[in-house]
Design a protein around this motif. Structure first.
Motif, PDB file in Angstrom:
ATOM      1  N   ILE A  58      -4.650   7.381  -5.759  1.00 20.59           N
ATOM      2  CA  ILE A  58      -4.697   6.409  -4.670  1.00 20.59           C
ATOM      3  C   ILE A  58      -5.158   5.054  -5.196  1.00 20.59           C
ATOM      4  N   GLU A  59      -6.216   5.063  -5.983  1.00 22.56           N
ATOM      5  CA  GLU A  59      -6.743   3.801  -6.515  1.00 22.56           C
ATOM      6  C   GLU A  59      -5.700   3.083  -7.367  1.00 22.56           C
ATOM      7  N   LYS A  60      -4.960   3.849  -8.146  1.00 15.81           N
ATOM      8  CA  LYS A  60      -3.990   3.234  -9.051  1.00 15.81           C
ATOM      9  C   LYS A  60      -2.721   2.777  -8.328  1.00 15.81           C
ATOM     10  N   PHE A  61      -2.253   3.555  -7.345  1.00 16.92           N
ATOM     11  CA  PHE A  61      -0.946   3.280  -6.754  1.00 16.92           C
ATOM     12  C   PHE A  61      -1.004   2.634  -5.376  1.00 16.92           C
ATOM     13  N   ASP A  62      -2.192   2.456  -4.814  1.00 19.55           N
ATOM     14  CA  ASP A  62      -2.326   1.681  -3.573  1.00 19.55           C
ATOM     15  C   ASP A  62      -2.324   0.213  -3.983  1.00 19.55           C
ATOM     16  N   LEU A  63      -1.140  -0.293  -4.246  1.00 17.17           N
ATOM     17  CA  LEU A  63      -0.983  -1.615  -4.857  1.00 17.17           C
ATOM     18  C   LEU A  63      -1.487  -2.747  -3.978  1.00 17.17           C
ATOM     19  N   ASN A  64      -1.347  -2.616  -2.658  1.00 18.92           N
ATOM     20  CA  ASN A  64      -1.815  -3.682  -1.772  1.00 18.92           C
ATOM     21  C   ASN A  64      -3.240  -3.439  -1.270  1.00 18.92           C
ATOM     22  N   LEU A  71       5.753   3.917   1.197  1.00 19.41           N
ATOM     23  CA  LEU A  71       6.872   4.511   0.471  1.00 19.41           C
ATOM     24  C   LEU A  71       7.114   3.832  -0.875  1.00 19.41           C
ATOM     25  N   ASP A  72       7.070   2.497  -0.937  1.00 23.99           N
ATOM     26  CA  ASP A  72       7.318   1.835  -2.220  1.00 23.99           C
ATOM     27  C   ASP A  72       6.228   2.180  -3.237  1.00 23.99           C
ATOM     28  N   GLU A  73       5.001   2.335  -2.787  1.00 19.55           N
ATOM     29  CA  GLU A  73       3.919   2.736  -3.693  1.00 19.55           C
ATOM     30  C   GLU A  73       4.102   4.190  -4.127  1.00 19.55           C
ATOM     31  N   PHE A  74       4.537   5.031  -3.207  1.00 26.27           N
ATOM     32  CA  PHE A  74       4.811   6.431  -3.523  1.00 26.27           C
ATOM     33  C   PHE A  74       5.935   6.537  -4.548  1.00 26.27           C
ATOM     34  N   ASN A  75       6.957   5.685  -4.403  1.00 32.74           N
ATOM     35  CA  ASN A  75       8.034   5.649  -5.396  1.00 32.74           C
ATOM     36  C   ASN A  75       7.480   5.341  -6.773  1.00 32.74           C
TER      37      ASN A  75
END
Length: 92
Positions: A58-64, A71-75
């Motif tokens: 979550i910390e790494k891929f929760d870009l905003n 969905l774009d972060e999950f991608n």
């Protein structure tokens, strides 16, 4: 770049994680789905280790940094797992 089949498969996984069907994954949905994913992949880790990995993801891929995985972060996460960890979307 992801082909259309892979995009579709990732969206299906995202939708499976999105249990309240609001189009984003809150921390609880993501951690539960990610834990299930790791268990499906036969990762030999304790629930505590899996929770830690999910929190790090979550910390790494929760870009905003809004506390949710969209969905774009999950991608991006799935691309990372495919490229860096050798995961196939078909494995999920």
């Amino acid at each position: 770049m992801l082909d259309e089949t892979t995009k579709s498969n990732i969206k299906e996984i995202f939708d499976r994680f999105d249990t309240n069907h609001n189009g984003v994954l809150d921390r609880e949905e993501f951690c539960k789905g990610f834990a299930d994913l790791l268990k499906t992949l036969s990762e030999d880790q304790s629930d505590q280790e899996i929770q830690k990995i999910a929190e790090e993801a979550i910390e790494k891929f929760d870009l905003n940094k809004n506390g949710q995985i969209e969905l774009d972060e999950f991608n991006q996460l799935m691309i990372f797992l495919i490229n860096e960890k050798g995961l196939s979307v078909d494995d999920v």
